[in-house]
Design a protein around this motif. Structure first.
Motif, PDB file in Angstrom:
ATOM      1  N   ASN A 135      49.809   5.430 -67.298  1.00 14.81           N
ATOM      2  CA  ASN A 135      48.995   4.295 -66.795  1.00 14.81           C
ATOM      3  C   ASN A 135      47.695   5.273 -66.703  1.00 14.81           C
ATOM      4  N   VAL A 136      46.728   4.694 -67.526  1.00 15.42           N
ATOM      5  CA  VAL A 136      45.330   5.333 -67.515  1.00 15.42           C
ATOM      6  C   VAL A 136      44.174   4.123 -67.588  1.00 15.42           C
ATOM      7  N   PHE A 137      43.369   4.254 -66.670  1.00 12.08           N
ATOM      8  CA  PHE A 137      42.207   3.380 -66.699  1.00 12.08           C
ATOM      9  C   PHE A 137      41.151   3.799 -66.528  1.00 12.08           C
ATOM     10  N   ARG A 138      40.073   3.056 -67.269  1.00 13.28           N
ATOM     11  CA  ARG A 138      38.572   3.656 -67.040  1.00 13.28           C
ATOM     12  C   ARG A 138      37.897   2.852 -66.001  1.00 13.28           C
ATOM     13  N   GLY A 139      36.948   3.268 -65.273  1.00  8.89           N
ATOM     14  CA  GLY A 139      36.215   2.621 -64.099  1.00  8.89           C
ATOM     15  C   GLY A 139      35.035   3.482 -63.740  1.00  8.89           C
ATOM     16  N   ALA A 140      34.401   2.910 -62.821  1.00 11.33           N
ATOM     17  CA  ALA A 140      33.354   3.386 -61.964  1.00 11.33           C
ATOM     18  C   ALA A 140      33.538   3.541 -60.523  1.00 11.33           C
ATOM     19  N   VAL A 141      32.822   4.796 -60.207  1.00 14.18           N
ATOM     20  CA  VAL A 141      33.029   4.864 -58.889  1.00 14.18           C
ATOM     21  C   VAL A 141      32.351   3.812 -57.997  1.00 14.18           C
ATOM     22  N   SER A 142      32.745   3.175 -57.037  1.00 19.31           N
ATOM     23  CA  SER A 142      31.991   2.320 -56.221  1.00 19.31           C
ATOM     24  C   SER A 142      31.703   2.753 -54.852  1.00 19.31           C
ATOM     25  N   ALA A 143      32.383   3.684 -54.190  1.00 18.60           N
ATOM     26  CA  ALA A 143      32.225   4.174 -52.873  1.00 18.60           C
ATOM     27  C   ALA A 143      32.917   5.446 -52.803  1.00 18.60           C
TER      28      ALA A 143
END
Length: 347
Positions: free
Chosen positions: A287-295
């Motif tokens: 399970n590998v997901f790309r995302g951005a830090v929101s907090a």
């Protein structure tokens, strides 16, 4: 002795519809966010707001709209500890506690009141006025006043909410032992998971006026069924449809799981089981997901990093890892976790 509740009540345009049961010697926590309808629910049980449905205490109907029964508040064997305690400012502590027995026609009301002050360890406050009491003392006086009428049901509406953080922990421990002296049914309203875990035997989770989960404290903590409970426990909760070792979640994403059941399923992932990388990781995690830090929320030893991604996640890492990865709000990164780190259970 038992309590059975199946009622619907309204406060303005807001409605609460709840069903639950409790037995003597047990504390049930009504847990939910602000505005969930918790106070409306217990006020309806006490007869303080109109309600339809049934409230049955020890086999006696206090509310039964089908049979046209609605016992007036003052005749219900129910003691209430209000959130702000609502002590009479012009009366002494002794007279505050004696008020209930006296209003119900009991003889020797002050003797009864004095007895409860002694049981709760506050007899030395008998001649004091409410304005001179500390928060913890006021809470104990309010509890004594509720118990002095010898109720069969005790309702506590956020009894620790008016206390400061330093006092709250101490009074919480004291309250647990104080509740043990009451042999009837106890219902506690709170939005604080520590209150529920410390004081209650079972939990009824209320959201938007509806019961979303109920059961023993350990059961609810181990297998949450709402985002509110998952957030309180600090874990990730996903819901989707499972098939062939895969969980399809909202947004079209798929998560590899070890369970091979088919159907609607919940999945929980501990934030500490999620690894973060600036580059796509290699290795065994499926399970590998790309995302951005929101907090980012940091404590002394751990930081919780919230990710805005196809599958929103919260990871937990050390402050050193935050610095090494250069994590700030908006930074893009990869998150991974193993299928073996996921706990699944059917909806």
């Amino acid at each position: 002795m038992s309590l059975e509740v199946a009622i619907r009540a309204s406060a303005g345009a807001f409605a609460v519809d709840a069903t639950f049961a409790a037995v003597a010697g047990q504390t049930v926590a009504i847990l939910g966010p602000n505005g969930a309808g918790k106070t409306t629910l217990i006020r309806a049980i006490a007869g303080l707001v109109p309600a339809s449905g049934r409230v049955v205490l020890d086999g006696v109907a206090l509310e039964d709209s089908d049979r046209g029964i609605s016992v007036p508040t003052e005749r219900r064997p129910v003691g209430v500890v209000f959130q702000q305690y609502l002590l009479f400012p012009h009366l002494t502590v002794l007279d505050n506690v004696a008020y209930g027995p006296r209003a119900r026609g009991a003889g020797h009301a002050q003797v009864i009141a004095q007895g409860w002050l002694e049981r709760l360890g506050i007899a030395h406050l008998a001649t004091a006025r409410p304005a001179t009491l500390s928060g913890g003392e006021a809470q104990r006086v309010a509890l004594a006043r509720a118990l002095a009428i010898e109720p069969r049901l005790l309702l506590l509406d956020e009894p620790l909410a008016a206390l400061d953080v330093a006092t709250r922990s101490l009074v919480r421990r004291e309250l647990r032992s104080q509740l043990a002296v009451f042999g009837g049914v106890r219902v506690l309203v709170t939005h604080d998971p520590v209150d529920a875990l410390t004081l209650a035997d079972s939990v009824v989770v209320l959201e938007r006026g509806t019961v979303v989960q109920q059961g023993a404290v350990a059961e609810v903590a181990q297998r949450p069924r709402s985002d509110f409970v998952a957030d309180l426990l600090g874990i990730n909760l996903l819901r989707g449809r499972a098939h062939d070792g895969v969980l399809d979640v909202a947004g079209g994403s798929a998560i590899a799981i070890t369970a091979h059941d088919t159907g609607e399923m919940f999945a929980t992932i501990r934030p500490s089981a999620i690894a973060l990388y600036r580059e796509r990781p290699e290795g065994s995690p499926r399970n590998v997901f790309r995302g951005a830090v929101s907090a980012i929320e940091c404590g002394a030893e751990r930081c919780r990093v919230r990710l805005r991604a196809a599958v929103p996640l919260v990871a937990e890492v050390t402050p050193a890892a935050v610095a090494a990865l250069g994590l700030v709000e908006g930074v893009e990164l990869w998150a991974s976790f193993k299928a073996t780190e996921i706990d699944t259970y059917l909806v």
